[in-house]
Scaffold this active site. Structure first.
Site, PDB file in Angstrom:
ATOM      1  N   THR A 198      11.223 -48.746  10.026  1.00 46.94           N
ATOM      2  CA  THR A 198      10.445 -47.554  10.351  1.00 46.94           C
ATOM      3  C   THR A 198       9.411 -47.292   9.261  1.00 46.94           C
ATOM      4  O   THR A 198       9.650 -47.571   8.087  1.00 46.94           O
ATOM      5  CB  THR A 198      11.354 -46.320  10.536  1.00 46.94           C
ATOM      6  OG1 THR A 198      10.549 -45.175  10.794  1.00 46.94           O
ATOM      7  CG2 THR A 198      12.216 -46.059   9.323  1.00 46.94           C
ATOM      8  N   ARG A 199       8.259 -46.772   9.674  1.00 49.94           N
ATOM      9  CA  ARG A 199       7.254 -46.313   8.707  1.00 49.94           C
ATOM     10  C   ARG A 199       6.893 -44.858   8.985  1.00 49.94           C
ATOM     11  O   ARG A 199       5.945 -44.335   8.426  1.00 49.94           O
ATOM     12  CB  ARG A 199       5.991 -47.181   8.733  1.00 49.94           C
ATOM     13  CG  ARG A 199       5.474 -47.559  10.083  1.00 49.94           C
ATOM     14  CD  ARG A 199       4.028 -48.046  10.023  1.00 49.94           C
ATOM     15  NE  ARG A 199       3.120 -46.988  10.406  1.00 49.94           N
ATOM     16  CZ  ARG A 199       2.747 -46.745  11.663  1.00 49.94           C
ATOM     17  NH1 ARG A 199       3.210 -47.471  12.661  1.00 49.94           N
ATOM     18  NH2 ARG A 199       1.915 -45.764  11.921  1.00 49.94           N
ATOM     19  N   ASN A 200       7.659 -44.211   9.891  1.00 47.24           N
ATOM     20  CA  ASN A 200       7.441 -42.806  10.232  1.00 47.24           C
ATOM     21  C   ASN A 200       8.765 -42.048  10.125  1.00 47.24           C
ATOM     22  O   ASN A 200       9.830 -42.673  10.106  1.00 47.24           O
ATOM     23  CB  ASN A 200       6.894 -42.677  11.656  1.00 47.24           C
ATOM     24  CG  ASN A 200       5.419 -43.041  11.739  1.00 47.24           C
ATOM     25  OD1 ASN A 200       4.636 -42.606  10.911  1.00 47.24           O
ATOM     26  ND2 ASN A 200       5.054 -43.860  12.704  1.00 47.24           N
TER      27      ASN A 200
END
Length: 283
Positions: A198-200
């Protein structure tokens, strides 16, 4: 500690870190070497080269590896590897380097992180690299914009000897190396681990998705968010990590682990997906 976790990519975790005696030898010799202060992207790359996250890479790609990665998503020896991990330098520095010479790699404060034994110095066709890796030369793509607008004209390949990992002042207990994380899994008796990229910030649907995925393959969970470089407009990593920490309490005890990944994402579509899978395989 013996365990039944999946083997790292290529069979073993690469460990380019040297012992204290060799580190002192390198520091003394480096007074006569050219030196490079690494960019934020290069710092992310070197951390994952030095900690084994990019296994089986032992350094920045040389010309033969680079060309086959572009053409076939494989290293020169045939090992699957989809993303070029390159060290770019300017004309002046390239002129001072040749195969067999050494380059001192430093952080922004001048701390020497590693020595690079140069194998290749060459100029690549960056337009071709953009088209091959990202499928476009449109600079609206953040990684293409960086490649065509900010990459220096020469690539330097070679093997690394590591002195120290880049230093972080935040979330130090969550910044585990692949070896440390594997040891932690083994001590807990985890035999199969599903990693979530994930980057969010995560929301309720992500929670449900990860729980179902773990149940489906009878695995424990590694929540492994990127905290290196994502893309312009993303939520800052301090806020995101607080969100990840908050959601971890929703998982049953001893079923999920949170660890941060110091990766500079390329946003490279299918190649990026395979690359992430390889990195998580190492962790």
């Amino acid at each position: 500690m013996p365990h039944s976790l999946i083997a790292p990519h290529g069979g073993t975790l690469v460990n380019p870190m040297v012992d204290a005696a060799r580190a002192e030898e390198i520091k003394r010799a480096s007074r006569d070497w050219p030196s490079l202060d690494l960019t934020p992207r290069q710092l992310c790359d070197i951390e994952l080269l030095l900690n084994g996250g990019f296994s089986p890479l032992a350094g920045f790609l040389g010309k033969a590896d680079y060309e086959r990665v572009l053409a076939e998503m494989r290293l020169a020896d045939g090992t699957l590897w989809p993303m070029p991990i390159m060290l770019d330098v300017d004309d002046d520095l390239a002129a001072r380097l040749s195969p067999g010479s050494y380059l001192a790699l430093r952080d922004a404060e001048g701390v020497m992180l590693a020595a690079l034994q140069v194998s290749d110095v060459w100029q690549a066709d960056l337009e071709q690299e953009a088209q091959t890796v990202f499928g476009t030369t449109n600079r609206e793509h953040p990684a293409v914009n960086h490649l065509l607008g900010a990459t220096k004209p020469w690539y330097v390949g070679g093997r690394l000897e590591g002195l120290t990992l880049p230093h972080h002042y935040d979330y130090q207990t969550l910044r585990l190396t692949p070896a440390e994380l594997r040891d932690r899994f083994a001590r807990r008796g985890w035999r199969r681990v599903a990693a979530f990229q994930t980057r969010n910030p995560m929301h309720r649907a992500h929670l449900e998705l990860t729980v179902r995925a773990a149940k489906q393959v009878e695995a424990n969970l590694l929540i492994n968010p990127v905290v290196g470089m994502t893309k312009p407009g993303d939520v800052d990593h301090y806020t995101r990590v607080r969100a990840y920490q908050a959601i971890m309490d929703r998982y049953p005890d001893n079923t999920a682990e949170l660890a941060l990944l110091p990766l500079a994402m390329r946003l490279g579509g299918p190649r990026e997906a395979v690359w992430h899978a390889i990195i998580r395989k190492n962790y």
